[in-house]
Design a protein around this motif. Structure first.
Motif, PDB file in Angstrom:
ATOM      1  N   PRO A 192       0.841  -1.204   0.000  1.00 54.46           N
ATOM      2  CA  PRO A 192       0.000   0.000   0.000  1.00 54.46           C
ATOM      3  C   PRO A 192       0.877   1.254   0.000  1.00 54.46           C
ATOM      4  O   PRO A 192       2.017   1.240   0.485  1.00 54.46           O
ATOM      5  N   TYR A 193       0.351   2.336  -0.542  1.00 51.74           N
ATOM      6  CA  TYR A 193       1.127   3.538  -0.825  1.00 51.74           C
ATOM      7  C   TYR A 193       1.928   4.025   0.376  1.00 51.74           C
ATOM      8  O   TYR A 193       3.142   4.249   0.273  1.00 51.74           O
ATOM      9  N   GLU A 194       1.293   4.214   1.522  1.00 52.83           N
ATOM     10  CA  GLU A 194       2.000   4.778   2.679  1.00 52.83           C
ATOM     11  C   GLU A 194       3.036   3.806   3.233  1.00 52.83           C
ATOM     12  O   GLU A 194       4.120   4.218   3.662  1.00 52.83           O
ATOM     13  N   GLU A 195       2.717   2.509   3.209  1.00 54.46           N
ATOM     14  CA  GLU A 195       3.698   1.530   3.672  1.00 54.46           C
ATOM     15  C   GLU A 195       4.908   1.508   2.739  1.00 54.46           C
ATOM     16  O   GLU A 195       6.058   1.411   3.196  1.00 54.46           O
ATOM     17  N   ALA A 196       4.664   1.610   1.440  1.00 51.64           N
ATOM     18  CA  ALA A 196       5.769   1.646   0.483  1.00 51.64           C
ATOM     19  C   ALA A 196       6.648   2.863   0.717  1.00 51.64           C
ATOM     20  O   ALA A 196       7.885   2.771   0.626  1.00 51.64           O
ATOM     21  N   ARG A 197       6.032   4.003   1.009  1.00 51.74           N
ATOM     22  CA  ARG A 197       6.823   5.206   1.280  1.00 51.74           C
ATOM     23  C   ARG A 197       7.752   4.980   2.473  1.00 51.74           C
ATOM     24  O   ARG A 197       8.919   5.380   2.445  1.00 51.74           O
ATOM     25  N   GLY A 243      15.925  11.706  -6.909  1.00 51.80           N
ATOM     26  CA  GLY A 243      14.470  11.754  -6.856  1.00 51.80           C
ATOM     27  C   GLY A 243      13.907  10.388  -6.542  1.00 51.80           C
ATOM     28  O   GLY A 243      14.562   9.364  -6.756  1.00 51.80           O
ATOM     29  N   ALA A 244      12.682  10.361  -6.024  1.00 50.63           N
ATOM     30  CA  ALA A 244      12.014   9.101  -5.698  1.00 50.63           C
ATOM     31  C   ALA A 244      10.506   9.300  -5.765  1.00 50.63           C
ATOM     32  O   ALA A 244       9.999  10.392  -5.503  1.00 50.63           O
ATOM     33  N   CYS A 245       9.812   8.238  -6.126  1.00 44.29           N
ATOM     34  CA  CYS A 245       8.353   8.263  -6.142  1.00 44.29           C
ATOM     35  C   CYS A 245       7.882   6.822  -6.188  1.00 44.29           C
ATOM     36  O   CYS A 245       8.672   5.890  -6.027  1.00 44.29           O
ATOM     37  N   SER A 246       6.599   6.629  -6.422  1.00 46.63           N
ATOM     38  CA  SER A 246       6.071   5.292  -6.649  1.00 46.63           C
ATOM     39  C   SER A 246       5.057   5.357  -7.777  1.00 46.63           C
ATOM     40  O   SER A 246       4.682   6.447  -8.249  1.00 46.63           O
TER      41      SER A 246
END
Length: 275
Positions: A192-197, A243-246
């Motif tokens: 999930p997005y926040e866990e991946a962050r 830089g970083a993102c998902s």
């Protein structure tokens, strides 16, 4: 290139555009959209870049290649190491071919040079089959063609290998400013997005501190990344996060995302080296 030993593009039209003009425009647009490197930024000796479809990770990869493009007049050879997603291999596999084709043309492979340099490295093999359908190296090539032009490449795939084994391969191919090392890896997968962050932030901190090894839950290309972390300590390189993102930030939903980051590794004058 007039040779029957050319590895044909396998993921054109899926990971990136298969039509030459559209591919050129797409890569140029991604490079133009990347933040301009600082005026005093050096040409990196190595980069870590993601290898997902361009719609997902191309903007992150472009951050590194915009920095690499400063070496257009000096870089003549690029060592590209990715992980194996399809056909496993023990050690690090050379391609056994003379060129890799993309819709933008054929990049020559410095295969004979690499085999000679790596003849005494026990972890190295020649295994064309593991390269045939693998995307982790291929997706980097159009960026190299647009950023650097007609350079020689040494495509490698790291399978069941240690960081030290990959670093030993890099040592034999290291060269000087004419040689760039490209490590192809995404970060966490399908969290999930926040866990991946959160997970990716920890991984980014480890890479920034040259603190390996990573495991494959942190990065699908943990094996080549771990090799670069060892080599960076040996050769006195300093990483910088560009830089970083998902995929949740670019073109995917946020229930299951894949993380991406771009790093540049620069030489540090008079750095203390291992060994």
């Amino acid at each position: 290139m007039c040779s029957s030993r050319v590895r044909e593009a396998a993921v054109d039209g899926s990971f990136y555009p298969g039509e030459p003009e559209l591919l050129r425009v797409t890569v140029d647009r991604l490079l133009a959209g990347a933040p301009s490197p600082p005026k005093d930024a050096s040409v990196p000796r190595a980069v870590i870049v993601p290898h997902a479809g361009y719609v997902y990770s191309g903007s992150t990869a472009a951050m590194a290649y915009a920095r690499v493009a400063r070496g257009r007049d000096s870089i003549r050879r690029v060592v590209v190491i990715g992980p194996t997603h399809r056909v496993p291999v023990r050690g690090v596999a050379l391609s056994g071919v003379d060129g890799f084709r993309t819709p933008l043309g054929v990049l020559p492979v410095a295969e004979a040079w690499a085999q000679e340099r790596l003849a005494g490295v026990s972890a190295v093999c020649v295994f064309a089959e593991t390269h045939r359908w693998e995307h982790s190296v291929e997706v980097q090539l159009p960026f190299l063609q647009r950023a650097l032009g007609d350079v020689e490449i040494v495509p490698l795939l790291a399978g069941d290998a240690t960081g030290d084994e990959v670093a030993d391969v890099l040592d034999e191919l290291w060269g000087g400013p004419e040689t760039l090392v490209v490590i192809s890896s995404d970060l966490s997968h399908y969290l999930p997005y926040e866990e991946a962050r959160r997970v990716d932030a920890g991984t980014i901190a480890q890479i920034s501190a040259l603190d390996g090894p990573l495991d494959h839950t942190q990065a699908c290309g943990a094996t080549p990344v771990n090799g670069l972390l060892v080599a960076a300590r040996r050769h006195g390189l300093r990483p910088a996060l560009l830089g970083a993102c998902s995929s949740g930030d670019t073109a995917g939903d946020r229930s299951r995302v894949v993380g991406y980051a771009a790093f540049a590794f620069d030489e540090v004058p008079d750095a203390r080296r291992e060994g």
